[in-house]
Design an enzyme around this catalytic site. Structure first.
Site, PDB file in Angstrom:
ATOM      1  CG  ASP A   1      37.962  48.224  42.265  1.00  0.00           C
ATOM      2  OD1 ASP A   1      38.740  49.152  41.955  1.00  0.00           O
ATOM      3  OD2 ASP A   1      38.143  47.480  43.248  1.00  0.00           O
TER       4      ASP A   1
ATOM      5  CG  HIS B   1      45.490  46.163  46.731  1.00  0.00           C
ATOM      6  ND1 HIS B   1      45.004  44.964  46.261  1.00  0.00           N
ATOM      7  CD2 HIS B   1      44.532  46.624  47.564  1.00  0.00           C
ATOM      8  CE1 HIS B   1      43.812  44.725  46.778  1.00  0.00           C
ATOM      9  NE2 HIS B   1      43.503  45.721  47.580  1.00  0.00           N
TER      10      HIS B   1
END
Length: 310
Positions: free
Chosen positions: A43, A108
């Protein structure tokens, strides 16, 4: 490696390694060690400012035969200041990661800020010290640009991050391609049962960032209370012959969520991965449920002068 099926038709490994705050000199060794242990999910994010180093480590792993690209699941994220430049930002991340495609690309945070240049991820603050939000770019506009990445073949799955139940609902309403994933803060002190169930009901896989709650990294940054020290968790961990971290990660897996613990210590890589050889009983899962404090550890308001989660 266990995996969850995504609405996009692809599969996502249920345990990944988060690279937030992973320092450049240690990235190569940590990623290669993780690969040898069995990690296949990494990630990343433009804002972590280490995509290039991750890319170098992955390229070497491919070249030496340590792993094949098709066996990995690589996630990275669109930063706030690039909501109006989604394609360019994605290509910039791909270049740094030395990849032809991303397995997952996430928005995000649900906010567009003043553009400061693709690849420049410092938070844009106004003269008043508050986040300089770009009011000309809606989240719907950003999402449709994310959808274009799929048709362009740059990204296999797209998703959201740090979206609450209302923003997630809105995204489902305007999406042509619904988000495959919502990555949110999730741990025993912040269980968010309604949001998790809502996402899963609508075919959105939930990924838990900060899955260990107030771990060392977050305590240094945010002064967090750590659920790793909770007496109930320590007692249950002892019962199962596991560490508190392993118990917490297993709890997350049994909620059908993906967990992406972060560590900069090689000895923790093995510990965090050894969570597939035991099962927490229903009774003990209920005990875990009872320790929820609705306590968020990740507080960007400290840096941005605005609370996105208020």
């Amino acid at each position: 490696m266990a995996a969850l099926a995504l609405s996009s038709g692809h599969k996502m490994p249920t345990v990944g390694l988060g690279v937030w705050r992973m320092e450049s000199p240690s990235i190569r060794g940590l990623i290669h060690s993780a690969l040898r242990i069995g990690y296949r999910h990494f990630d990343c994010a433009a804002d972590y400012q280490n995509e290039a180093e991750v890319g170098d480590a992955l390229a070497e792993a491919f070249q030496t035969g340590l792993v094949k690209r098709e066996d990995l699941f690589i996630t990275t994220k669109l930063w706030n200041s690039d909501h109006g430049h989604v394609v360019e930002a994605c290509k910039d991340s791909l270049k740094k990661l030395q990849l032809d495609y991303l397995d997952l690309y996430l928005v995000h945070f649900p906010v567009a800020t003043r553009h400061t240049g693709v690849g420049t991820t410092s938070s844009a603050l106004g003269d008043d010290g508050v986040l300089d939000i770009d009011t000309t770019i809606s989240l719907e506009t950003t999402w449709h640009a994310m959808e274009d990445l799929v048709s362009m073949g740059l990204v296999r799955s797209i998703g959201i991050s740090n979206y609450d139940i209302f923003l997630t609902r809105d995204c489902l309403a305007y999406a042509k391609i619904k988000p495959a994933v919502n990555q949110i803060e999730l741990h025993p002190y912040f269980q968010r049962d309604c949001l998790v169930k809502f996402c899963q009901k609508h075919g959105i896989c939930v990924t838990a960032h900060t899955p260990l709650g107030g771990s060392t990294a977050n305590t240094e940054w945010f002064g967090s209370v750590s659920c790793l020290e909770d007496p109930a968790i320590k007692s249950l961990a002892e019962k199962y012959g596991k560490t508190p971290a392993q118990l917490i990660l297993r709890w997350g897996l049994q909620r059908n969520t993906v967990v992406i613990p972060k560590t900069s210590k090689e000895e923790r890589l093995q510990e965090n991965f050894a969570v597939f050889d035991f099962h927490i009983s229903d009774e003990d899962m209920e005990k875990m449920k009872s320790i929820d404090r609705n306590y968020r550890t990740n507080q960007p308001a400290k840096f941005w002068g605005i609370d996105l989660f208020a």
